[in-house]
Design a protein around this motif. Structure first.
Motif, short mmCIF file in Angstrom:
data_model
loop_
_atom_site.label_atom_id
_atom_site.label_comp_id
_atom_site.label_asym_id
_atom_site.label_seq_id
_atom_site.Cartn_x
_atom_site.Cartn_y
_atom_site.Cartn_z
N ARG A 109 4.64 89.51 50.02
CA ARG A 109 4.42 89.07 48.26
C ARG A 109 3.63 89.49 47.51
NH1 ARG A 109 6.72 84.28 46.19
NH2 ARG A 109 5.50 82.95 44.88
N ALA B 237 10.63 76.54 50.56
CA ALA B 237 9.54 75.77 50.28
C ALA B 237 10.91 74.42 49.14
CB ALA B 237 8.68 76.28 49.42
N ALA B 238 11.24 75.45 48.26
CA ALA B 238 12.53 74.40 47.73
C ALA B 238 13.75 73.46 49.34
CB ALA B 238 13.80 75.07 47.59
N THR B 239 14.05 74.29 50.24
CA THR B 239 14.11 73.58 51.43
C THR B 239 13.86 72.83 51.75
OG1 THR B 239 15.78 75.77 51.50
CG2 THR B 239 15.55 74.16 53.49
N ASP C 183 11.71 84.58 51.59
CA ASP C 183 11.29 84.26 50.26
C ASP C 183 11.15 82.72 50.99
OD1 ASP C 183 11.05 84.38 47.28
OD2 ASP C 183 13.30 83.31 47.13
N TYR C 184 9.40 82.61 50.10
CA TYR C 184 8.80 81.97 50.39
C TYR C 184 9.39 81.03 49.26
CZ TYR C 184 4.96 78.21 49.12
OH TYR C 184 4.13 77.20 48.87
N ASP C 185 9.70 80.47 48.10
CA ASP C 185 10.40 79.84 46.96
C ASP C 185 11.61 79.14 47.74
OD1 ASP C 185 8.83 80.16 44.73
OD2 ASP C 185 10.01 82.17 45.14
N THR C 186 12.63 80.01 48.47
CA THR C 186 13.27 78.97 49.40
C THR C 186 13.60 78.27 50.56
OG1 THR C 186 14.75 81.47 48.61
CG2 THR C 186 15.87 80.06 50.54
N HIS D 164 11.41 70.77 50.77
CA HIS D 164 11.09 69.76 49.85
C HIS D 164 12.32 68.30 49.37
CE1 HIS D 164 9.30 67.58 46.03
NE2 HIS D 164 10.25 67.79 45.51
#
Length: 175
Positions: free
Chosen positions: A32, A46-48, A41-44, A50
């Motif tokens: 990254r 984090a979204a999961t 993937d950090y965003d995936t 959350h």
């Protein structure tokens, strides 16, 4: 003197799991920082995370598995294992290794006339000896083996004298 085994298997498994997680996080962070496409993937992630709630089944299952793993590791650390060195009687702090103890008793049992093979299992309070013989009538063989093993035990001199149980396996009688 009762030396206990080291808990190397649970410690090794815990260390490997933690090492794998650390390597995965470090590689993803480095990728990254360098601007490359990361393995995870950090965003995936984090979204999961959350979107999860404490009342979800996945959260309950993951928490239960982690709690179970913690209890197993705690029990592995607290419950004493089988002694690797057994204490001997006498005033000095001396002991005998389990393997040598078992071999000495097996040799005593196998030295009896009529015994083809002998197997010894050490327990806390009992020693189980299983012998195989080619005799069709093994009358009195179990008592002879028990006496031989008891004599060897007296010569070794363990701190506690276990009971000796002998089981004879012989071919079927042809009468």
């Amino acid at each position: 003197m009762k030396r206990r085994p080291r808990r190397s298997v649970p410690a090794l498994l815990s260390a490997l799991v933690l090492l794998a997680a650390c390597v995965l996080v470090a590689v993803s962070a480095i990728q990254r920082i360098l601007g490359e496409r990361a393995w995870i993937d950090y965003d995936t992630v984090a979204a999961t995370l959350h979107n999860l709630h404490w009342t979800d089944l996945a959260t309950a299952v993951a928490g239960s598995l982690l709690a179970l793993a913690g209890v197993v590791l705690l029990l592995a650390a607290i419950v004493p294992g089988t002694a690797t060195v057994l204490p001997l009687a006498g005033r000095f702090d001396s002991g005998v290794a389990r393997g040598g103890y078992r071999t000495a008793l097996r040799t005593a049992a196998a030295g009896v006339d009529g015994v083809s093979t002998a197997r010894v299992r050490l327990g806390r309070r009992r020693i189980k000896v299983r012998i195989d013989t080619t005799r069709t009538r093994p009358d009195g063989l179990a008592e002879t083996v028990r006496t031989a093993v008891a004599d060897r035990l007296d010569r070794i001199g363990p701190a506690t004298s276990p009971a000796v149980k002998v089981r004879v396996r012989a071919p079927r009688r042809t009468t």
